[in-house]
Write a protein that holds these residues in place. Structure first.
Motif, PDB file in Angstrom:
ATOM      1  N   VAL A  74     -22.323   8.590 149.447  1.00  0.00           N
ATOM      2  CA  VAL A  74     -21.661   8.264 149.185  1.00  0.00           C
ATOM      3  C   VAL A  74     -20.673   8.797 147.680  1.00  0.00           C
ATOM      4  O   VAL A  74     -21.200   9.173 146.974  1.00  0.00           O
ATOM      5  CB  VAL A  74     -21.853   6.968 148.744  1.00  0.00           C
ATOM      6  N   ALA A  75     -19.002   9.232 148.059  1.00  0.00           N
ATOM      7  CA  ALA A  75     -18.457   9.471 146.904  1.00  0.00           C
ATOM      8  C   ALA A  75     -17.185   9.079 146.050  1.00  0.00           C
ATOM      9  O   ALA A  75     -17.473   7.860 147.289  1.00  0.00           O
ATOM     10  CB  ALA A  75     -18.206  11.042 147.598  1.00  0.00           C
ATOM     11  N   ASP A  76     -16.810   9.085 145.279  1.00  0.00           N
ATOM     12  CA  ASP A  76     -15.880   8.629 145.345  1.00  0.00           C
ATOM     13  C   ASP A  76     -14.346   9.233 145.435  1.00  0.00           C
ATOM     14  O   ASP A  76     -14.126   9.603 146.494  1.00  0.00           O
ATOM     15  CB  ASP A  76     -15.401   8.562 143.818  1.00  0.00           C
ATOM     16  N   VAL A  77     -13.636   8.493 145.607  1.00  0.00           N
ATOM     17  CA  VAL A  77     -12.591   7.817 146.485  1.00  0.00           C
ATOM     18  C   VAL A  77     -11.210   9.158 146.266  1.00  0.00           C
ATOM     19  O   VAL A  77     -11.493  10.153 147.551  1.00  0.00           O
ATOM     20  CB  VAL A  77     -11.470   6.978 146.373  1.00  0.00           C
ATOM     21  N   GLU A  78     -11.465  10.300 144.769  1.00  0.00           N
ATOM     22  CA  GLU A  78     -10.113  10.993 144.452  1.00  0.00           C
ATOM     23  C   GLU A  78     -11.490  11.924 145.438  1.00  0.00           C
ATOM     24  O   GLU A  78     -10.421  12.952 146.075  1.00  0.00           O
ATOM     25  CB  GLU A  78     -10.348  10.928 143.481  1.00  0.00           C
ATOM     26  N   THR A  79     -12.432  11.936 145.557  1.00  0.00           N
ATOM     27  CA  THR A  79     -13.193  13.664 145.579  1.00  0.00           C
ATOM     28  C   THR A  79     -13.071  13.533 147.286  1.00  0.00           C
ATOM     29  O   THR A  79     -12.721  14.722 148.030  1.00  0.00           O
ATOM     30  CB  THR A  79     -14.409  13.104 145.555  1.00  0.00           C
ATOM     31  N   ILE A  80     -13.276  12.466 148.043  1.00  0.00           N
ATOM     32  CA  ILE A  80     -13.180  11.962 149.623  1.00  0.00           C
ATOM     33  C   ILE A  80     -11.594  12.897 149.798  1.00  0.00           C
ATOM     34  O   ILE A  80     -11.634  13.240 150.589  1.00  0.00           O
ATOM     35  CB  ILE A  80     -13.631  11.108 150.169  1.00  0.00           C
ATOM     36  N   VAL A  81     -10.554  12.330 148.995  1.00  0.00           N
ATOM     37  CA  VAL A  81      -8.834  12.619 149.606  1.00  0.00           C
ATOM     38  C   VAL A  81      -8.576  14.144 148.909  1.00  0.00           C
ATOM     39  O   VAL A  81      -8.602  15.205 150.126  1.00  0.00           O
ATOM     40  CB  VAL A  81      -7.976  11.628 148.771  1.00  0.00           C
ATOM     41  N   GLN A  82      -9.603  14.814 147.713  1.00  0.00           N
ATOM     42  CA  GLN A  82      -9.741  15.746 148.079  1.00  0.00           C
ATOM     43  C   GLN A  82     -10.080  16.850 149.259  1.00  0.00           C
ATOM     44  O   GLN A  82      -9.722  18.244 149.533  1.00  0.00           O
ATOM     45  CB  GLN A  82      -9.783  16.646 146.394  1.00  0.00           C
ATOM     46  N   GLY A  83     -11.443  16.368 149.720  1.00  0.00           N
ATOM     47  CA  GLY A  83     -11.434  16.720 150.174  1.00  0.00           C
ATOM     48  C   GLY A  83     -11.202  17.011 152.347  1.00  0.00           C
ATOM     49  O   GLY A  83     -11.415  17.891 152.363  1.00  0.00           O
ATOM     50  N   LEU A  84     -10.131  15.914 152.195  1.00  0.00           N
ATOM     51  CA  LEU A  84      -9.579  15.798 153.721  1.00  0.00           C
ATOM     52  C   LEU A  84      -8.742  17.352 153.375  1.00  0.00           C
ATOM     53  O   LEU A  84      -8.234  17.289 154.354  1.00  0.00           O
ATOM     54  CB  LEU A  84      -9.210  13.856 153.619  1.00  0.00           C
ATOM     55  N   GLN A  85      -8.167  17.141 152.362  1.00  0.00           N
ATOM     56  CA  GLN A  85      -7.416  17.640 152.207  1.00  0.00           C
ATOM     57  C   GLN A  85      -7.405  19.821 152.997  1.00  0.00           C
ATOM     58  O   GLN A  85      -6.794  20.024 153.053  1.00  0.00           O
ATOM     59  CB  GLN A  85      -6.616  18.784 151.415  1.00  0.00           C
ATOM     60  N   GLU A  86      -8.748  19.669 152.818  1.00  0.00           N
ATOM     61  CA  GLU A  86      -9.658  21.412 153.491  1.00  0.00           C
ATOM     62  C   GLU A  86      -9.692  20.479 154.976  1.00  0.00           C
ATOM     63  O   GLU A  86     -10.607  21.391 155.033  1.00  0.00           O
ATOM     64  CB  GLU A  86     -10.612  21.261 152.007  1.00  0.00           C
ATOM     65  N   THR A 102     -19.115   9.809 154.072  1.00  0.00           N
ATOM     66  CA  THR A 102     -19.037   9.169 152.571  1.00  0.00           C
ATOM     67  C   THR A 102     -18.303   7.954 152.165  1.00  0.00           C
ATOM     68  O   THR A 102     -18.516   7.560 151.225  1.00  0.00           O
ATOM     69  CB  THR A 102     -19.126  10.180 151.847  1.00  0.00           C
ATOM     70  N   VAL A 103     -17.541   7.676 154.024  1.00  0.00           N
ATOM     71  CA  VAL A 103     -16.446   6.399 152.926  1.00  0.00           C
ATOM     72  C   VAL A 103     -17.270   5.289 153.789  1.00  0.00           C
ATOM     73  O   VAL A 103     -17.942   4.856 154.829  1.00  0.00           O
ATOM     74  CB  VAL A 103     -14.933   6.197 153.488  1.00  0.00           C
ATOM     75  N   LYS A 104     -17.552   4.514 152.703  1.00  0.00           N
ATOM     76  CA  LYS A 104     -18.590   2.925 153.094  1.00  0.00           C
ATOM     77  C   LYS A 104     -17.624   1.691 152.273  1.00  0.00           C
ATOM     78  O   LYS A 104     -16.691   1.888 151.934  1.00  0.00           O
ATOM     79  CB  LYS A 104     -19.884   3.095 152.130  1.00  0.00           C
ATOM     80  N   PRO A 105     -17.867   0.657 153.406  1.00  0.00           N
ATOM     81  CA  PRO A 105     -17.090  -0.960 152.996  1.00  0.00           C
ATOM     82  C   PRO A 105     -17.396  -0.909 151.592  1.00  0.00           C
ATOM     83  O   PRO A 105     -18.411  -1.023 151.260  1.00  0.00           O
ATOM     84  CB  PRO A 105     -17.598  -1.935 153.981  1.00  0.00           C
ATOM     85  N   GLY A 106     -15.870  -1.668 150.837  1.00  0.00           N
ATOM     86  CA  GLY A 106     -15.972  -2.209 148.902  1.00  0.00           C
ATOM     87  C   GLY A 106     -15.299  -0.512 148.995  1.00  0.00           C
ATOM     88  O   GLY A 106     -15.687  -0.786 147.402  1.00  0.00           O
ATOM     89  N   ILE A 107     -16.295   0.562 149.473  1.00  0.00           N
ATOM     90  CA  ILE A 107     -14.953   1.690 148.270  1.00  0.00           C
ATOM     91  C   ILE A 107     -14.128   1.584 147.445  1.00  0.00           C
ATOM     92  O   ILE A 107     -13.592   1.177 148.007  1.00  0.00           O
ATOM     93  CB  ILE A 107     -15.141   3.079 148.790  1.00  0.00           C
ATOM     94  N   GLY A 108     -13.779   1.418 146.460  1.00  0.00           N
ATOM     95  CA  GLY A 108     -12.879   1.727 145.780  1.00  0.00           C
ATOM     96  C   GLY A 108     -12.144   0.739 145.269  1.00  0.00           C
ATOM     97  O   GLY A 108     -12.710  -0.378 145.534  1.00  0.00           O
ATOM     98  N   ASN A 109     -11.202   0.816 144.698  1.00  0.00           N
ATOM     99  CA  ASN A 109     -10.309  -0.737 144.371  1.00  0.00           C
ATOM    100  C   ASN A 109      -9.314  -0.978 145.790  1.00  0.00           C
ATOM    101  O   ASN A 109      -8.841   0.117 147.108  1.00  0.00           O
ATOM    102  CB  ASN A 109      -9.549  -1.153 143.239  1.00  0.00           C
ATOM    103  N   CYS A 110      -8.177  -1.564 145.899  1.00  0.00           N
ATOM    104  CA  CYS A 110      -7.294  -1.739 146.679  1.00  0.00           C
ATOM    105  C   CYS A 110      -5.962  -0.579 146.779  1.00  0.00           C
ATOM    106  O   CYS A 110      -5.801  -0.288 147.661  1.00  0.00           O
ATOM    107  CB  CYS A 110      -6.482  -2.837 146.692  1.00  0.00           C
ATOM    108  N   LYS A 139      -4.889   4.375 149.549  1.00  0.00           N
ATOM    109  CA  LYS A 139      -4.951   5.951 149.489  1.00  0.00           C
ATOM    110  C   LYS A 139      -5.604   6.875 150.003  1.00  0.00           C
ATOM    111  O   LYS A 139      -5.207   7.985 150.468  1.00  0.00           O
ATOM    112  CB  LYS A 139      -4.495   6.591 147.648  1.00  0.00           C
ATOM    113  N   LEU A 140      -6.893   6.447 150.120  1.00  0.00           N
ATOM    114  CA  LEU A 140      -7.691   7.186 151.178  1.00  0.00           C
ATOM    115  C   LEU A 140      -6.867   6.944 152.763  1.00  0.00           C
ATOM    116  O   LEU A 140      -7.173   7.912 153.603  1.00  0.00           O
ATOM    117  CB  LEU A 140      -9.276   6.372 150.702  1.00  0.00           C
ATOM    118  N   LYS A 141      -6.637   5.954 152.984  1.00  0.00           N
ATOM    119  CA  LYS A 141      -6.213   5.463 154.256  1.00  0.00           C
ATOM    120  C   LYS A 141      -4.967   6.658 154.759  1.00  0.00           C
ATOM    121  O   LYS A 141      -5.246   6.946 156.114  1.00  0.00           O
ATOM    122  CB  LYS A 141      -5.825   3.942 154.560  1.00  0.00           C
TER     123      LYS A 141
END
Length: 310
Positions: A18-30, A43-51, A56-58
């Protein structure tokens, strides 16, 4: 769960840490193909991050799948994963509505409690204000026309009415002669009831009437208030008379059970002050002279005699 733990979903499929939201967003850019997208989403799981970060991830995921080359390369498995991830990243309308209803109900309870508290405080303040401004006044009637305000004040003082006593004697406009009536203001309820207990006392040869004064916005309200106060006053006078009679009966001065209904009616009509004086005089007589007829004479005597000499 720590960021390095591996997660195994219900279907038994192995996933990445499981990774944090910012890491996943950066990874999606690649991401340039469906396989890279699936790896990023693993690495995206229910309850990740805040609203805020979930929104932002969506948006980042929607931008990626909006690319034509990625959309064409997505198979059914990847599409299901995308749908599932977007599903738990998106706000749940039912959950939001339920939470909103709970918040509204909680706010309504708080508002009701606050309103009730304010209402109680306002009522208490109004009662305190009223108590400060409502004077303790009695009306005195049937006064001798020669009785002055100073005479009436001295009378109440002689009967142990304490504190400030303000007398307003009612007079005729033409010649300023007394109308035989007055309003008397005292400091508190206790002193006012002392005045009322002197109802039907004799002053300057007249049996005076003493009642609690009433105000009112209309004649009907005033009449009703006067009736209520008279009933209350009559009850208090009766209680006082009963107490006086009971005290003398307990001391053996009188036999309360053998007074007779007619005499009791007369006794209770005389008022506490006259009864107290008559029974006191009666108690000083030799026992052989203590007859109902003698007590009757004493009542008449004190009804006719001035209570005080001014």
């Amino acid at each position: 769960m720590s960021a390095n733990e591996e997660v195994t979903p219900a279907g038994g499929e192995e996933t990445a840490p499981v990774a944090d939201v910012e890491t996943i967003v950066q990874g999606l850019q690649e991401v340039h193909d469906a396989t890279a997208l699936e790896n990023a989403l693993s690495t995206v799981k229910p309850g990740i991050g805040n609203c805020k970060t979930r929104r932002k991830l969506k948006r980042a995921i929607e931008q990626v799948i909006g690319k034509e080359e990625i959309e064409k390369s997505m198979n059914a498995k990847v599409r299901r994963r995308v749908t599932r991830v977007i599903g738990f990243l998106a706000p749940n309308p039912e959950a939001q509505n339920e939470k909103k209803e709970e918040e509204n109900a909680d706010n309504a309870k708080k508002a009701a409690a606050s309103a009730a508290k304010d209402k109680a405080a306002a009522a208490a303040a109004a009662a305190a204000e009223l108590a400060r401004h409502v004077p303790y006044v009695v009306f005195v009637g049937q006064l001798n026309f020669n009785t002055t305000a100073d005479d009436l004040k001295a009378f109440f003082q002689s009967q142990n009415v304490n504190g400030s006593i303000k007398v307003r004697l009612l007079t005729n406009n033409e010649d300023s002669r007394s109308k035989g009536m007055a309003f008397v203001e005292v400091d508190n309820a206790a002193e006012m009831h002392k005045c009322i207990a002197l109802h039907r006392s004799v002053l300057h040869g007249r049996m005076i009437n003493i009642e609690k004064s009433c105000g009112g916005a209309s004649k009907d309200k005033r009449r009703l208030k006067i009736q209520e106060k008279r009933t209350e006053q009559s009850s208090k006078v009766t209680e006082t008379v009963q107490r006086i009679v009971a005290e003398y009966a307990a001391s053996g001065t009188i036999d309360a059970d053998n007074l007779g209904d007619q005499f009791k009616t007369k006794l209770f009509s005389c008022g506490p002050a006259i009864i107290s004086k008559a029974l006191h005089a009666y108690s000083k007589l030799p026992e052989e002279k203590r007859k109902i007829a003698k007590l009757d004479q004493l009542l008449d005597k004190f009804k006719e005699k001035d209570v005080v000499t001014l």
